[in-house]
Design a protein around this motif. Structure first.
Motif: not given
Lengths: 224, 234
Positions: B32, B150-151, B154, B156, B158, B178-179, B182, B185, B187, B189
């Motif tokens: 992130t 965005c959510m 799903r 890969e 953000w 949410a971030v 993600a 999971g 993702a 960011v």
């Protein structure tokens, strides 16, 4: 591609159903155009009847410009066009969906305008098969070419004035061919070789613009 | 660790103006990263380039394994961009906007309805708001709807441009949750924000942009620092 086209067409038609721009603005505009033509050419109703085919297709062309402008103005608001580009939809599908939605709106408007020329101009709508075939081919051609030029002008600040400037000259063959084909069907023009050559020209125009749109819409959407 | 984003001397032009003037920028998968910098530094353009919206005209640019110089459309289905504009259709309802975006991104998968409904519920957009047209929403509710898209997609990657702007306190907390979910999971960011405190709490690393270039890019090893404790603050 077909799935994407149906998704986009469904979205555009749902927006149209809710905003009612076609029913509350474009349709009244179309009727007003017919009435104004009647004022301009009155009191010679014979002239109106003879000119009905051309006046009908001029009105359809004006309506097509409004429908295409509306189709792309919803993509210009609040970055929706970026959303469409990011959606992952096949550009050819987007093209077919948007052109399909415009075509369906034009069909409804043509039905209204046809009723208008019967009531206002006293036109007898004979030659139903030719009339319908002309409407089908011309509508597809107008919707496809309008969608191509609509996306070209969509990203520009001057899109409202640019689109008619681009589309009207391009659509001249549709106006000419559809008018001649209708004149043959209505018996208001010279029979010549019949409606066949004009219908062929309309079909060629439609095929060329549908094919061009399917191939080029992605690039046009990126550049707009 | 594999790179989700790899830019080398990347140039993006806005007209003739080089909005990105030779950017070097790496983001590891699962990171992130906070992008900071003054107005006009090129943060938004960097995010748009990562999304494949702004063309990279020189240098190298790879996102999620896609070479953006070759084909910048290919990456878009895997990316979500929450920008200044919400990308919503005013005449569609909240649920219709989300459903359209999800179907466009993923096709008509069986969990369309459940996934979208679950996201709307988590963001407080269920109930009476679900069937309200976006034109009638407040600015904050519009942002929430954009976040819901965005959510629900799903993605890969953000890409969040001033994501907290226009949100109330609850909305900001929901966004942060949410971030974090993600990232948990898998993702990646990248967020650009002027709200340093909030953004730094989310980021594992921060970089600084100015004049269309990334001036301060700490080593990616910093990404291994515990979440919520930014390893480098530019």
């Amino acid at each position: 591609m077909l799935r994407d086209a149906l998704l986009v067409a469904g979205k555009d038609l749902r927006i149209e159903r809710r905003s009612r721009v076609t029913t509350n603005q474009v349709a009244p505009f179309a009727v007003v155009v017919l009435v104004l033509f009647a004022f301009a050419l009155d009191p010679d109703r014979g002239l109106l009847t003879r000119a009905a085919a051309g006046l009908f297709w001029v009105a359809v062309l004006f309506c097509a410009i409004l429908a295409v402008q509306r189709s792309f103005s919803v993509e210009s608001a609040d970055g929706a066009r970026d959303g469409l580009r990011l959606s992952g939809l096949d550009p050819a599908g987007i093209f077919l969906g948007k052109a399909g939605a415009v075509a369906l709106q034009l069909v409804a408007l043509e039905a209204l305008l046809a009723a208008g020329v019967v009531l206002l101009y006293g036109t007898d709508l004979r030659g139903g098969v030719v009339l319908l075939a002309t409407c089908a081919a011309a509508t597809i051609g107008l919707a496809a070419s309008g969608t191509v030029y609509g996306v070209l002008s969509a990203g520009l600040r001057v899109r409202e004035t640019l689109l008619p400037l681009l589309l009207l000259p391009v659509a001249a063959p549709v106006l000419l061919s559809a008018t001649r084909a209708w004149e043959v069907a209505l018996g208001t023009g010279g029979a010549g070789d019949g409606a066949g050559p004009w219908l062929r020209l309309l079909v060629i125009f439609a095929v060329v613009y549908v094919a061009f749109g399917v191939v080029a819409f992605g690039a046009l959407l990126e550049e707009a | 660790m594999a790179l989700a984003i790899r830019f080398r001397s990347a140039v993006v032009l806005l007209g003739r103006f080089p909005a990105l003037a030779g950017v070097d920028f790496d983001v590891a998968a699962g990171e992130t990263v906070l992008v900071q910098g003054p107005n006009g530094a090129g943060k938004t353009t960097l995010l748009r380039a990562c999304a494949g919206l702004a063309p990279v005209v020189a240098g190298e640019a790879e996102v999620l394994g896609h070479d953006l110089r070759d084909d910048r459309r290919a990456v878009r289905r895997q990316v979500a961009l929450l920008g200044h504009a919400t990308q919503l259709y005013d005449d569609l309802t909240v649920a219709e906007n989300v459903r359209f975006a999800v179907r466009a991104a993923r096709g008509r998968s069986r969990d369309d309805g459940d996934g979208a409904a679950g996201v709307l519920e988590r963001l407080g957009l269920d109930g009476r708001l679900r069937d309200v047209t976006v034109a009638r929403l407040s600015a904050g509710q519009r942002r929430r709807t954009a976040l819901a898209i965005c959510m629900a997609r799903r993605p890969e990657l953000w890409l969040l441009d001033e994501p907290h702007a226009g949100l109330d306190a609850q909305g900001r907390d929901l966004l942060d949750d949410a971030v974090r979910a993600a990232v948990a999971g898998g993702a990646t960011v990248v967020l650009a924000s002027h709200e340093a405190d909030r953004a730094l709490a989310l980021a594992t690393r921060a970089v600084t942009m100015a004049g269309g270039q990334v001036h301060h890019q700490p080593d990616r090893r910093a990404a291994s620092a515990p979440r919520g404790e930014p390893a480098h603050v530019a």
